[in-house]
Motif scaffolding. Structure first.
Motif, PDB file in Angstrom:
ATOM      1  N   HIS A 161       0.096   7.490  24.266  1.00  0.00           N
ATOM      2  CA  HIS A 161      -0.845   7.974  23.256  1.00  0.00           C
ATOM      3  C   HIS A 161      -0.614   7.295  21.913  1.00  0.00           C
ATOM      4  N   GLU A 162       0.642   7.014  21.586  1.00  0.00           N
ATOM      5  CA  GLU A 162       0.933   6.443  20.269  1.00  0.00           C
ATOM      6  C   GLU A 162       0.309   5.057  20.111  1.00  0.00           C
ATOM      7  N   LEU A 163       0.134   4.343  21.218  1.00  0.00           N
ATOM      8  CA  LEU A 163      -0.558   3.051  21.152  1.00  0.00           C
ATOM      9  C   LEU A 163      -1.998   3.253  20.696  1.00  0.00           C
ATOM     10  N   ALA A 164      -2.626   4.333  21.180  1.00  0.00           N
ATOM     11  CA  ALA A 164      -3.995   4.635  20.765  1.00  0.00           C
ATOM     12  C   ALA A 164      -4.040   5.135  19.328  1.00  0.00           C
ATOM     13  N   SER A 165      -3.073   5.963  18.971  1.00  0.00           N
ATOM     14  CA  SER A 165      -3.048   6.523  17.622  1.00  0.00           C
ATOM     15  C   SER A 165      -2.964   5.429  16.563  1.00  0.00           C
ATOM     16  N   ILE A 166      -2.077   4.466  16.768  1.00  0.00           N
ATOM     17  CA  ILE A 166      -1.921   3.392  15.785  1.00  0.00           C
ATOM     18  C   ILE A 166      -3.095   2.420  15.853  1.00  0.00           C
ATOM     19  N   SER A 167      -3.698   2.284  17.036  1.00  0.00           N
ATOM     20  CA  SER A 167      -4.873   1.416  17.177  1.00  0.00           C
ATOM     21  C   SER A 167      -6.067   1.983  16.413  1.00  0.00           C
ATOM     22  N   GLU A 168      -6.230   3.307  16.482  1.00  0.00           N
ATOM     23  CA  GLU A 168      -7.336   3.950  15.746  1.00  0.00           C
ATOM     24  C   GLU A 168      -7.186   3.704  14.248  1.00  0.00           C
ATOM     25  N   ARG A 169      -5.951   3.739  13.750  1.00  0.00           N
ATOM     26  CA  ARG A 169      -5.720   3.478  12.324  1.00  0.00           C
ATOM     27  C   ARG A 169      -6.068   2.031  11.978  1.00  0.00           C
ATOM     28  N   ARG A 170      -5.838   1.124  12.918  1.00  0.00           N
ATOM     29  CA  ARG A 170      -6.181  -0.279  12.651  1.00  0.00           C
ATOM     30  C   ARG A 170      -7.699  -0.474  12.649  1.00  0.00           C
ATOM     31  N   ILE A 171      -8.404   0.294  13.502  1.00  0.00           N
ATOM     32  CA  ILE A 171      -9.872   0.230  13.475  1.00  0.00           C
ATOM     33  C   ILE A 171     -10.382   0.688  12.114  1.00  0.00           C
ATOM     34  N   GLU A 172      -9.773   1.757  11.582  1.00  0.00           N
ATOM     35  CA  GLU A 172     -10.136   2.226  10.239  1.00  0.00           C
ATOM     36  C   GLU A 172      -9.924   1.127   9.203  1.00  0.00           C
ATOM     37  N   ARG A 173      -8.832   0.428   9.282  1.00  0.00           N
ATOM     38  CA  ARG A 173      -8.548  -0.631   8.315  1.00  0.00           C
ATOM     39  C   ARG A 173      -9.550  -1.774   8.448  1.00  0.00           C
ATOM     40  N   LEU A 174     -10.010  -2.035   9.661  1.00  0.00           N
ATOM     41  CA  LEU A 174     -10.997  -3.096   9.865  1.00  0.00           C
ATOM     42  C   LEU A 174     -12.375  -2.689   9.341  1.00  0.00           C
ATOM     43  N   CYS A 175     -12.728  -1.414   9.507  1.00  0.00           N
ATOM     44  CA  CYS A 175     -14.078  -0.954   9.165  1.00  0.00           C
ATOM     45  C   CYS A 175     -14.222  -0.541   7.703  1.00  0.00           C
ATOM     46  N   ASN A 176     -13.128  -0.269   7.045  1.00  0.00           N
ATOM     47  CA  ASN A 176     -13.160   0.215   5.660  1.00  0.00           C
ATOM     48  C   ASN A 176     -13.071  -0.984   4.715  1.00  0.00           C
ATOM     49  N   PRO A 177     -14.125  -1.283   3.973  1.00  0.00           N
ATOM     50  CA  PRO A 177     -14.132  -2.493   3.130  1.00  0.00           C
ATOM     51  C   PRO A 177     -13.077  -2.470   2.032  1.00  0.00           C
ATOM     52  N   SER A 178     -12.670  -1.289   1.609  1.00  0.00           N
ATOM     53  CA  SER A 178     -11.640  -1.211   0.562  1.00  0.00           C
ATOM     54  C   SER A 178     -10.265  -1.591   1.092  1.00  0.00           C
ATOM     55  N   LEU A 179     -10.113  -1.626   2.399  1.00  0.00           N
ATOM     56  CA  LEU A 179      -8.837  -1.994   3.013  1.00  0.00           C
ATOM     57  C   LEU A 179      -8.865  -3.373   3.654  1.00  0.00           C
ATOM     58  N   SER A 180     -10.064  -3.829   4.068  1.00  0.00           N
ATOM     59  CA  SER A 180     -10.144  -5.033   4.894  1.00  0.00           C
ATOM     60  C   SER A 180     -10.623  -6.273   4.182  1.00  0.00           C
ATOM     61  N   GLU A 181     -11.324  -6.106   3.038  1.00  0.00           N
ATOM     62  CA  GLU A 181     -12.009  -7.213   2.367  1.00  0.00           C
ATOM     63  C   GLU A 181     -13.091  -7.800   3.255  1.00  0.00           C
ATOM     64  N   LEU A 182     -13.562  -6.997   4.198  1.00  0.00           N
ATOM     65  CA  LEU A 182     -14.643  -7.383   5.107  1.00  0.00           C
ATOM     66  C   LEU A 182     -15.822  -6.453   4.856  1.00  0.00           C
ATOM     67  N   PRO A 183     -17.014  -6.810   5.339  1.00  0.00           N
ATOM     68  CA  PRO A 183     -18.175  -5.928   5.161  1.00  0.00           C
ATOM     69  C   PRO A 183     -17.932  -4.561   5.790  1.00  0.00           C
ATOM     70  N   ALA A 184     -18.489  -3.507   5.174  1.00  0.00           N
ATOM     71  CA  ALA A 184     -18.314  -2.142   5.677  1.00  0.00           C
ATOM     72  C   ALA A 184     -18.788  -2.045   7.116  1.00  0.00           C
ATOM     73  N   PHE A 185     -17.928  -1.493   7.956  1.00  0.00           N
ATOM     74  CA  PHE A 185     -18.194  -1.288   9.386  1.00  0.00           C
ATOM     75  C   PHE A 185     -18.529  -2.592  10.112  1.00  0.00           C
ATOM     76  N   LEU A 186     -18.135  -3.704   9.462  1.00  0.00           N
ATOM     77  CA  LEU A 186     -18.211  -5.038  10.089  1.00  0.00           C
ATOM     78  C   LEU A 186     -19.633  -5.385  10.522  1.00  0.00           C
ATOM     79  N   VAL A 187     -20.575  -5.121   9.613  1.00  0.00           N
ATOM     80  CA  VAL A 187     -21.963  -5.399   9.983  1.00  0.00           C
ATOM     81  C   VAL A 187     -22.697  -6.040   8.811  1.00  0.00           C
TER      82      VAL A 187
END
Length: 457
Positions: free
Chosen positions: A335-361
């Protein structure tokens, strides 16, 4: 696992045949001499002191299988039923159960023909083993209940066996008990869970490394000297994987080169602490694998037949506590692999954390991108938190307090598989899709960059 997939047929070794015959000869002697032995000339559980007349011993065994076939729920898949049958054959082949060679060979013929009984997934407490599921397994071999084969699909067991030229098993004294006493359902499902967890753990490392690249992280936290100071095997292995993926002098990363001289000192824990978090998951999977491997190759019947000593001994090898505890642990670790993966998805989708477009779109607002994909990830992680509550800390007294401590190992196995399936979706399917989204490739590389094919890694 490969036996479950139907990739092999099986046969007995000559040594196994010899041991099976010797054990059966001892049981036949016990019956002829009218000795009182649990499960052979007595009832079961609370009825252990009820002596059964010789004329009723065959009926005793048949009644045992029929009465114990009290499971419910959906049937195990053909793959899982095949695993269950293979493990039961392996236990009986050790020559400590008292099964007759004739009955064991009939079971092997059924396995090789993929004649598989209807085995409901629910109804075992893992006390005297998986009594209900193994009884359903035996019931089909007796030509009763339902059975499946690739040739016939689901049909009455009697007709499925006939269609393959096989005869129903006719139980001799002790054989009903020999067929249903053990931890084979817990262990077969556990073997699948471990196998899938190993694959997920390897892929989680690769995907996390790609995520670090996308988020322009640093590889300094994976320096071998750091991990030598805390030398857990899994931690060292994961750090090495990250270095092998990210620190290549032969295939330099354009993304890494683009921020080589940036002022970032360290990354968030979801990136920096991957060796520590993924590492314990790897170590736990290995720990559980060792326990399941021992269980796969153990004799778990009761009473145990010792032909060389000329006696039978009642014991508790059927108790499911070992695999139950291990599989509860597996669920928590994976489960911990999923838990930390979900946090990485948040970092990818959140423009304030990723410097990428919001929700990658592109054209956010008109398009929602991975907004709800992240919600799906959060939902799976939340569900896993409930499933990770250990089932083996529970116990309910059964069989009129004869079986007064149970393992709940069947539920431990089934829910560990549920957790593994959720982590599989999140770590191996969802996060790679996010990392390889066209918008990520456009921003990080160039507008015409091809989306990477994760299946090719």
């Amino acid at each position: 696992v490969n036996l479950g997939r139907g990739l092999y047929k099986i046969k007995l070794t000559s040594e196994a045949e010899r041991k099976v015959v010797q054990a059966r000869e001892l049981l036949d002697t016990i019956v002829k001499e009218n000795k009182v032995v649990y499960g052979i000339t007595t009832g079961f559980g609370k009825f252990a002191r009820t002596v059964i007349p010789v004329s009723k011993l065959k009926e005793l065994q048949e009644n045992l299988v029929r009465s114990h076939s009290a499971g419910l729920g959906n049937p195990l898949s053909p793959e899982r039923t095949r695993m269950l049958l293979a493990l039961r054959i392996n236990v009986l082949a050790k020559g400590h159960s008292g099964i007759s060679l004739e009955t064991l060979l009939a079971m092997i013929q059924a396995f090789n023909a993929s004649c598989l009984s209807f085995v409901p997934e629910k109804g075992t407490v893992g006390a005297s083993g998986d009594l209900a599921p193994l009884s359903h397994l035996a019931l089909g071999l007796m030509g009763e209940g339902k059975m499946w084969s690739p040739k016939s699909g689901w049909a009455d067991a009697k007709y499925v066996l006939e269609a393959h030229g096989l005869k129903p098993v006719s139980l001799k004294p002790k054989e009903g008990l020999a067929l249903i006493n053990g931890t084979q359902m817990i262990t077969s499902l556990g073997a699948e869970a471990v196998e899938r967890a190993q694959a997920i753990a390897r892929q989680a490392d690769i995907i996390a490394a790609l995520t670090l690249e996308v988020l322009k992280g640093t590889t300094k936290a994976f320096d071998s000297d750091i991990h030598a100071l805390r030398p857990h095997p899994g931690q060292i292995e994961v750090a090495q994987r990250f270095r092998s993926l990210l620190d290549s002098d032969h295939h330099l990363s354009e993304i890494a080169e683009s921020h080589r001289f940036c002022d970032r000192v360290q990354d968030a824990y979801t990136m920096r602490c991957c060796p520590q978090v993924h590492g314990i998951a790897n170590d736990t999977i290995k720990f559980v694998q060792d326990i399941i491997n021992v269980e796969i190759n153990s004799a778990t019947d009761n009473p145990m037949v010792f032909a060389e000593r000329g006696e039978t001994i009642s014991g508790g090898n059927f108790h499911g506590e070992y695999p139950a505890k291990a599989l509860d642990f597996l669920a928590i670790a994976v489960h911990e692999l999923a838990s930390i993966s979900e946090r990485r998805i948040e970092r990818l989708c959140n423009p304030s954390l990723s410097e990428l477009p919001a929700f990658l779109v592109n054209e956010g607002g008109l398009n929602s991108g991975f907004m709800i994909a992240h919600c799906t990830a959060a939902a799976l992680v939340s569900e896993n938190k409930v499933l990770c509550h250990p089932s083996s800390v529970d116990s309910l007294s059964t069989s009129a307090a004869t079986e007064d401590h149970v393992s709940m190992g069947g539920w431990a196995a089934r829910k560990s598989l549920r957790v593994v399936e959720h982590v599989d979706v999140l770590c191996v399917r969802l996060l790679p899709f996010v990392v390889n989204s066209e918008e990520v490739c456009r921003v990080l590389q160039d507008p015409n960059a091809e989306v990477l094919a994760m299946g090719d890694i």
